[in-house]
Design a protein around this motif. Sequence first.
Motif, mmCIF file in Angstrom:
data_model
loop_
_atom_site.group_PDB
_atom_site.id
_atom_site.type_symbol
_atom_site.label_atom_id
_atom_site.label_comp_id
_atom_site.label_asym_id
_atom_site.label_seq_id
_atom_site.Cartn_x
_atom_site.Cartn_y
_atom_site.Cartn_z
ATOM 1 N N SER A 52 -2.223 4.067 0.654
ATOM 2 C CA SER A 52 -1.228 4.708 0.782
ATOM 3 C C SER A 52 -0.118 4.517 -0.434
ATOM 4 N N PRO A 53 0.004 5.838 -1.140
ATOM 5 C CA PRO A 53 0.981 5.639 -2.394
ATOM 6 C C PRO A 53 2.471 5.647 -2.043
ATOM 7 N N LEU A 54 2.856 5.872 -0.767
ATOM 8 C CA LEU A 54 4.359 6.141 -0.564
ATOM 9 C C LEU A 54 4.280 5.426 0.910
ATOM 10 N N ARG A 55 5.765 4.914 1.166
ATOM 11 C CA ARG A 55 6.031 4.286 2.530
ATOM 12 C C ARG A 55 7.663 4.743 2.468
ATOM 13 N N ARG A 56 8.197 5.389 3.711
ATOM 14 C CA ARG A 56 9.459 5.723 3.749
ATOM 15 C C ARG A 56 9.845 6.592 2.516
ATOM 16 N N GLY A 57 9.260 7.173 2.106
ATOM 17 C CA GLY A 57 9.635 8.366 0.836
ATOM 18 C C GLY A 57 9.536 7.633 -0.502
ATOM 19 N N ARG A 58 9.245 6.316 -0.553
ATOM 20 C CA ARG A 58 9.157 5.515 -1.959
ATOM 21 C C ARG A 58 7.844 4.820 -2.106
ATOM 22 N N PRO A 59 7.528 4.470 -3.508
ATOM 23 C CA PRO A 59 6.339 3.963 -3.537
ATOM 24 C C PRO A 59 6.145 2.681 -2.971
ATOM 25 N N SER A 60 4.831 2.754 -2.239
ATOM 26 C CA SER A 60 4.456 1.692 -1.550
ATOM 27 C C SER A 60 4.486 0.229 -2.349
ATOM 28 N N VAL A 61 4.405 -0.654 -1.598
ATOM 29 C CA VAL A 61 4.755 -2.233 -2.388
ATOM 30 C C VAL A 61 3.647 -2.367 -3.757
ATOM 31 N N HIS A 62 2.324 -1.973 -3.130
ATOM 32 C CA HIS A 62 1.254 -2.193 -4.040
ATOM 33 C C HIS A 62 1.426 -1.309 -5.165
ATOM 34 N N VAL A 63 1.813 -0.128 -5.037
ATOM 35 C CA VAL A 63 1.988 0.913 -6.201
ATOM 36 C C VAL A 63 3.103 0.312 -6.926
ATOM 37 N N GLN A 64 4.087 -0.074 -6.478
ATOM 38 C CA GLN A 64 5.454 -0.740 -7.157
ATOM 39 C C GLN A 64 4.770 -1.880 -8.137
ATOM 40 N N LEU A 65 4.047 -2.619 -7.472
ATOM 41 C CA LEU A 65 3.483 -3.879 -8.242
ATOM 42 C C LEU A 65 2.520 -3.506 -9.395
ATOM 43 N N ASP A 66 1.657 -2.603 -9.002
ATOM 44 C CA ASP A 66 0.689 -2.006 -10.101
ATOM 45 C C ASP A 66 1.643 -1.430 -11.304
ATOM 46 N N ALA A 67 2.626 -0.796 -10.930
ATOM 47 C CA ALA A 67 3.435 -0.167 -11.992
ATOM 48 C C ALA A 67 4.364 -1.238 -12.657
ATOM 49 N N ARG A 68 4.644 -2.103 -12.194
ATOM 50 C CA ARG A 68 5.598 -3.199 -12.739
ATOM 51 C C ARG A 68 4.608 -4.061 -13.642
ATOM 52 N N PHE A 69 3.355 -4.237 -13.386
ATOM 53 C CA PHE A 69 2.320 -5.256 -14.175
ATOM 54 C C PHE A 69 1.447 -4.097 -15.024
ATOM 55 N N GLY A 70 1.355 -2.986 -14.757
ATOM 56 C CA GLY A 70 0.562 -2.199 -15.471
ATOM 57 C C GLY A 70 -0.720 -2.290 -15.204
ATOM 58 N N THR A 71 -1.300 -2.535 -13.603
ATOM 59 C CA THR A 71 -2.480 -2.763 -13.394
ATOM 60 C C THR A 71 -3.231 -1.847 -12.453
ATOM 61 N N GLY A 72 -2.603 -0.759 -12.304
ATOM 62 C CA GLY A 72 -3.059 0.252 -11.311
ATOM 63 C C GLY A 72 -4.309 0.812 -11.769
ATOM 64 N N GLU A 73 -4.806 0.820 -13.021
ATOM 65 C CA GLU A 73 -6.444 1.349 -13.409
ATOM 66 C C GLU A 73 -6.947 0.180 -13.517
ATOM 67 N N ARG A 74 -6.851 -1.114 -13.404
ATOM 68 C CA ARG A 74 -7.802 -2.239 -13.827
ATOM 69 C C ARG A 74 -8.217 -2.745 -12.104
ATOM 70 N N ALA A 75 -9.463 -2.254 -11.815
ATOM 71 C CA ALA A 75 -10.149 -2.484 -10.574
ATOM 72 C C ALA A 75 -10.513 -3.819 -10.362
ATOM 73 N N LEU A 76 -10.125 -4.574 -9.419
ATOM 74 C CA LEU A 76 -10.694 -6.007 -9.093
ATOM 75 C C LEU A 76 -11.685 -5.637 -8.076
ATOM 76 N N PRO A 77 -12.641 -6.827 -7.702
ATOM 77 C CA PRO A 77 -13.446 -6.563 -6.553
ATOM 78 C C PRO A 77 -12.767 -6.059 -5.066
ATOM 79 N N CYS A 78 -11.570 -6.444 -5.014
ATOM 80 C CA CYS A 78 -10.821 -6.023 -3.777
ATOM 81 C C CYS A 78 -9.672 -4.950 -3.890
ATOM 82 N N GLY A 79 -9.878 -4.199 -5.032
ATOM 83 C CA GLY A 79 -8.708 -3.393 -5.395
ATOM 84 C C GLY A 79 -8.242 -3.648 -6.600
#
Length: 169
Positions: free
Chosen positions: A102-129
Amino acid sequence: MPDPLQVDEGVPAAVEEHLAAVLRRRAADAADADPDFAADIADRVAAFALGGGRRLRAEFLWWAMRGSGGGARETPASLGVAAALELVQTCALIHDDVMDGSPLRRGRPSVHVQLDARFGTGERALPCGTFGGAAAVLAGDLALAWADDAFAEAVAGCRRRPGPPGSGG
């Protein structure tokens, strides 16, 4: 000590106030341990926990306490347990967003999306995401650990009421 009659008038607000106090202490502990961890994870978990929700589970807990005859003596522990319950819910929602992607929770980016944005890791897939997903699972686990601490603090010193004769309690 909060007056139970005042809490009756606004249970979600009373729980929110107690939860905010719990989270201020946890965030301060995190900042003392590691300012980067506090800023990147602990503060994010606290903001998520305080960032919405109807506090319905906490309200059910409160009214169960009141309906079973609880009053002023039980109020502090009940608010503490309600705050712990809200932190369990925080854990579940953070984990759910990772599992569902889920990209959103309560109208804001979900925690995992926030962390990917903070660390620039959203496009780097790992074995578990992505890194954000893995870090969000740990952030949810932090909320669960805080829930355990909040519950232990809430019930410390509470006397157990004896059960009926022959019940072992």
